[in-house]
Scaffold this motif. Sequence first.
Motif, PDB file in Angstrom:
ATOM      1  N   TYR B 197      26.640   9.474  65.856  1.00  0.00           N
ATOM      2  CA  TYR B 197      26.631   8.256  65.041  1.00  0.00           C
ATOM      3  C   TYR B 197      25.557   7.258  65.493  1.00  0.00           C
ATOM      4  CZ  TYR B 197      31.123  10.236  63.822  1.00  0.00           C
ATOM      5  OH  TYR B 197      32.106  11.099  63.419  1.00  0.00           O
ATOM      6  N   CYS B 198      24.723   7.694  66.448  1.00  0.00           N
ATOM      7  CA  CYS B 198      23.694   6.789  66.991  1.00  0.00           C
ATOM      8  C   CYS B 198      22.367   6.967  66.285  1.00  0.00           C
ATOM      9  CB  CYS B 198      23.438   7.089  68.470  1.00  0.00           C
ATOM     10  SG  CYS B 198      24.743   6.574  69.550  1.00  0.00           S
ATOM     11  N   GLN B 199      21.644   5.844  66.117  1.00  0.00           N
ATOM     12  CA  GLN B 199      20.234   5.955  65.766  1.00  0.00           C
ATOM     13  C   GLN B 199      19.498   6.197  67.087  1.00  0.00           C
ATOM     14  OE1 GLN B 199      19.285   2.355  63.651  1.00  0.00           O
ATOM     15  NE2 GLN B 199      20.151   3.185  61.766  1.00  0.00           N
ATOM     16  N   GLU B 200      18.259   6.679  66.992  1.00  0.00           N
ATOM     17  CA  GLU B 200      17.563   7.074  68.230  1.00  0.00           C
ATOM     18  C   GLU B 200      17.528   5.940  69.273  1.00  0.00           C
ATOM     19  OE1 GLU B 200      13.713   9.815  69.041  1.00  0.00           O
ATOM     20  OE2 GLU B 200      13.266   7.791  68.347  1.00  0.00           O
ATOM     21  N   GLY B 201      17.283   4.708  68.799  1.00  0.00           N
ATOM     22  CA  GLY B 201      17.176   3.574  69.716  1.00  0.00           C
ATOM     23  C   GLY B 201      18.481   3.234  70.419  1.00  0.00           C
ATOM     24  N   GLU B 202      19.606   3.711  69.865  1.00  0.00           N
ATOM     25  CA  GLU B 202      20.914   3.405  70.472  1.00  0.00           C
ATOM     26  C   GLU B 202      21.340   4.470  71.482  1.00  0.00           C
ATOM     27  OE1 GLU B 202      22.870   1.330  66.473  1.00  0.00           O
ATOM     28  OE2 GLU B 202      23.095   3.457  66.838  1.00  0.00           O
ATOM     29  N   LEU B 203      20.603   5.588  71.493  1.00  0.00           N
ATOM     30  CA  LEU B 203      21.014   6.702  72.351  1.00  0.00           C
ATOM     31  C   LEU B 203      21.028   6.385  73.857  1.00  0.00           C
ATOM     32  CD1 LEU B 203      19.357   9.722  70.512  1.00  0.00           C
ATOM     33  CD2 LEU B 203      21.800   9.348  70.881  1.00  0.00           C
ATOM     34  N   LYS B 222      23.221  17.897  84.944  1.00  0.00           N
ATOM     35  CA  LYS B 222      23.489  17.372  83.602  1.00  0.00           C
ATOM     36  C   LYS B 222      23.196  15.861  83.561  1.00  0.00           C
ATOM     37  CE  LYS B 222      25.452  18.674  79.629  1.00  0.00           C
ATOM     38  NZ  LYS B 222      24.665  19.449  78.710  1.00  0.00           N
ATOM     39  N   ALA B 223      23.620  15.171  84.635  1.00  0.00           N
ATOM     40  CA  ALA B 223      23.381  13.725  84.715  1.00  0.00           C
ATOM     41  C   ALA B 223      21.881  13.439  84.705  1.00  0.00           C
ATOM     42  CB  ALA B 223      24.018  13.158  85.979  1.00  0.00           C
ATOM     43  N   GLU B 224      21.124  14.221  85.488  1.00  0.00           N
ATOM     44  CA  GLU B 224      19.665  13.995  85.567  1.00  0.00           C
ATOM     45  C   GLU B 224      18.991  14.230  84.210  1.00  0.00           C
ATOM     46  OE1 GLU B 224      18.754  14.870  90.292  1.00  0.00           O
ATOM     47  OE2 GLU B 224      19.017  16.540  88.888  1.00  0.00           O
ATOM     48  N   GLU B 225      19.505  15.227  83.497  1.00  0.00           N
ATOM     49  CA  GLU B 225      18.980  15.520  82.153  1.00  0.00           C
ATOM     50  C   GLU B 225      19.099  14.276  81.250  1.00  0.00           C
ATOM     51  OE1 GLU B 225      20.688  18.686  79.285  1.00  0.00           O
ATOM     52  OE2 GLU B 225      20.356  19.699  81.214  1.00  0.00           O
ATOM     53  N   TYR B 226      20.292  13.670  81.245  1.00  0.00           N
ATOM     54  CA  TYR B 226      20.501  12.478  80.417  1.00  0.00           C
ATOM     55  C   TYR B 226      19.656  11.307  80.911  1.00  0.00           C
ATOM     56  CZ  TYR B 226      24.287  14.452  77.613  1.00  0.00           C
ATOM     57  OH  TYR B 226      25.012  15.194  76.715  1.00  0.00           O
ATOM     58  N   LEU B 227      19.519  11.183  82.241  1.00  0.00           N
ATOM     59  CA  LEU B 227      18.763  10.050  82.781  1.00  0.00           C
ATOM     60  C   LEU B 227      17.280  10.127  82.418  1.00  0.00           C
ATOM     61  CD1 LEU B 227      20.550   9.677  86.222  1.00  0.00           C
ATOM     62  CD2 LEU B 227      20.537   8.029  84.343  1.00  0.00           C
ATOM     63  N   ARG B 228      16.753  11.362  82.351  1.00  0.00           N
ATOM     64  CA  ARG B 228      15.349  11.516  81.927  1.00  0.00           C
ATOM     65  C   ARG B 228      15.177  11.008  80.489  1.00  0.00           C
ATOM     66  NH1 ARG B 228      15.248  16.094  85.198  1.00  0.00           N
ATOM     67  NH2 ARG B 228      16.126  17.430  83.591  1.00  0.00           N
ATOM     68  N   GLU B 229      16.149  11.333  79.639  1.00  0.00           N
ATOM     69  CA  GLU B 229      16.109  10.878  78.244  1.00  0.00           C
ATOM     70  C   GLU B 229      16.203   9.346  78.157  1.00  0.00           C
ATOM     71  OE1 GLU B 229      15.769  12.550  75.247  1.00  0.00           O
ATOM     72  OE2 GLU B 229      15.140  14.185  76.545  1.00  0.00           O
ATOM     73  N   VAL B 230      17.052   8.779  79.040  1.00  0.00           N
ATOM     74  CA  VAL B 230      17.211   7.317  79.047  1.00  0.00           C
ATOM     75  C   VAL B 230      15.869   6.656  79.334  1.00  0.00           C
ATOM     76  CG1 VAL B 230      18.194   5.370  80.333  1.00  0.00           C
ATOM     77  CG2 VAL B 230      19.654   7.283  79.695  1.00  0.00           C
ATOM     78  N   GLU B 231      15.146   7.191  80.325  1.00  0.00           N
ATOM     79  CA  GLU B 231      13.866   6.590  80.705  1.00  0.00           C
ATOM     80  C   GLU B 231      12.863   6.679  79.542  1.00  0.00           C
ATOM     81  OE1 GLU B 231      12.611   7.938  84.561  1.00  0.00           O
ATOM     82  OE2 GLU B 231      10.893   6.566  84.534  1.00  0.00           O
ATOM     83  N   LEU B 232      12.799   7.876  78.936  1.00  0.00           N
ATOM     84  CA  LEU B 232      11.840   8.075  77.830  1.00  0.00           C
ATOM     85  C   LEU B 232      12.142   7.159  76.644  1.00  0.00           C
ATOM     86  CD1 LEU B 232      11.470  11.973  77.749  1.00  0.00           C
ATOM     87  CD2 LEU B 232       9.692  10.305  78.274  1.00  0.00           C
ATOM     88  N   LEU B 233      13.412   7.209  76.190  1.00  0.00           N
ATOM     89  CA  LEU B 233      13.787   6.410  75.011  1.00  0.00           C
ATOM     90  C   LEU B 233      13.827   4.917  75.332  1.00  0.00           C
ATOM     91  CD1 LEU B 233      16.588   8.680  73.519  1.00  0.00           C
ATOM     92  CD2 LEU B 233      14.339   8.244  72.549  1.00  0.00           C
ATOM     93  N   GLY B 234      14.219   4.599  76.554  1.00  0.00           N
ATOM     94  CA  GLY B 234      14.252   3.191  76.980  1.00  0.00           C
ATOM     95  C   GLY B 234      12.871   2.571  76.902  1.00  0.00           C
ATOM     96  N   GLU B 235      11.870   3.324  77.364  1.00  0.00           N
ATOM     97  CA  GLU B 235      10.490   2.816  77.299  1.00  0.00           C
ATOM     98  C   GLU B 235      10.022   2.728  75.853  1.00  0.00           C
ATOM     99  OE1 GLU B 235       7.974   5.091  79.890  1.00  0.00           O
ATOM    100  OE2 GLU B 235       8.987   4.305  81.657  1.00  0.00           O
ATOM    101  N   LYS B 236      10.369   3.757  75.067  1.00  0.00           N
ATOM    102  CA  LYS B 236       9.945   3.774  73.665  1.00  0.00           C
ATOM    103  C   LYS B 236      10.485   2.555  72.904  1.00  0.00           C
ATOM    104  CE  LYS B 236      10.010   6.738  69.582  1.00  0.00           C
ATOM    105  NZ  LYS B 236      10.504   7.992  68.992  1.00  0.00           N
ATOM    106  N   ILE B 243      17.249   0.989  80.754  1.00  0.00           N
ATOM    107  CA  ILE B 243      16.390   1.560  81.803  1.00  0.00           C
ATOM    108  C   ILE B 243      16.958   1.171  83.168  1.00  0.00           C
ATOM    109  CG2 ILE B 243      14.070   1.527  82.848  1.00  0.00           C
ATOM    110  CD1 ILE B 243      12.886   1.010  80.086  1.00  0.00           C
ATOM    111  N   ALA B 244      17.350  -0.097  83.285  1.00  0.00           N
ATOM    112  CA  ALA B 244      17.916  -0.587  84.549  1.00  0.00           C
ATOM    113  C   ALA B 244      19.181   0.184  84.911  1.00  0.00           C
ATOM    114  CB  ALA B 244      18.230  -2.073  84.425  1.00  0.00           C
ATOM    115  N   LYS B 245      20.068   0.365  83.912  1.00  0.00           N
ATOM    116  CA  LYS B 245      21.321   1.092  84.180  1.00  0.00           C
ATOM    117  C   LYS B 245      21.011   2.519  84.618  1.00  0.00           C
ATOM    118  CE  LYS B 245      24.324  -1.027  80.713  1.00  0.00           C
ATOM    119  NZ  LYS B 245      25.059  -0.634  79.511  1.00  0.00           N
ATOM    120  N   GLY B 246      19.982   3.093  84.005  1.00  0.00           N
ATOM    121  CA  GLY B 246      19.568   4.462  84.358  1.00  0.00           C
ATOM    122  C   GLY B 246      19.155   4.550  85.823  1.00  0.00           C
ATOM    123  N   PHE B 247      18.344   3.580  86.269  1.00  0.00           N
ATOM    124  CA  PHE B 247      17.924   3.577  87.682  1.00  0.00           C
ATOM    125  C   PHE B 247      19.124   3.380  88.607  1.00  0.00           C
ATOM    126  CE2 PHE B 247      13.490   2.712  86.245  1.00  0.00           C
ATOM    127  CZ  PHE B 247      12.881   3.724  86.973  1.00  0.00           C
TER     128      PHE B 247
END
Lengths: 49, 322
Positions: B197-203, B222-236, B243-247
Amino acid sequence: MKKLLVGILVVSILLLSSGIIFAAESIDSVQTDTDPIVTTSNWPGFSED
Amino acid sequence: MSGTTIVSAEKYFVEAERMLEQKDSMAFMENISYASLLSSNETKLYSKVIFFKAKGLFLLREYDKALNVIEEALRYNNGDDRIRLLKYRGLIATYRGLFKEAINIYERVLVETDNIELQTEIYINLSATYLAMYRTYEEDKKYLDEASKWLKATDTYFELLKKDVNKKLICINYGEYYYLFGNIDKAIEMQEQAIQYCQEGELPEVYNNLAELYVMIECLSKAEEYLREVELLGEKYHNNLEIAKGFYTTSKIYLLNEEYLRAVDSLYMALDFFIDAEALPYAFKCFCKILEVSKQFDNMCVNSLQKGIKGYFKNTLFYEKM
């Protein structure tokens, strides 16, 4: 000479005190109505729309 | 004459809408003020302008000003808009930690509407408020039960909801509920359900929740996989908070591996981004964590050094003193 020194002293005191008053006024005039809890989306899970 | 006035007011109104989207607080205020001034003789337009001014101030976190404008806007708005204005009032109370006041507002609002979407939004806010109360007030179980009650109230309408954002919030809140209840598997299931139910920016928000849950059950890959996505989409999407929560979560992974220096590095990164996002409570928590981990690292260094050199002093007076 003595009068001149006293004059300089009085003028300095006046300038200094007006400076202090000016500084105090600028501090007073700073806006303080910003909200204490300034957050962005720190509250997940709420419907804000 | 009246026609010209409306056009001018609408022009400023449209500009105010654009400025709110860009989160330009000054420009929004300037335009919406002109719009409300110019529309003051046209009740229909003024009610629209004053409603939007209240909404804008709320979204820009100018709560004191928002409360005043909500008061004014309530005099001109009825129906769904009135419910939304009351909802903003409830949210301001919640965000200020005035949970009981917020709950009173929400419960009073509920009886004023039969709009399913709006009712569900109030259920969502009630459940989220009780979850916040549970976290704040020493984990009193009665708040968790109340959260569960309001979440269940959303079940009836879930399939009928038109807005995906509401479905996403329900899944996220269910996830949070199960996490606080201690059922991590179910919490993961609900957060994964929220993804659709998320748009890309909400992921990033949901990915961060999932990363944190996977760290809890020590499924680190699995956690690292999601964190990589957080960094990419967070920057986008320039989402500094996520991004902060990811770190912050990354630091937990380093801590599990006893890599203290890397953990501290991650925490400093998180701190920078929390400050950029003006998320001050998170920044404070992060700063405390930096001190805690640094102390933990210092103690570990002293213990390891002590162990390392103690052997050299066997059969001497210094052995017992070390």
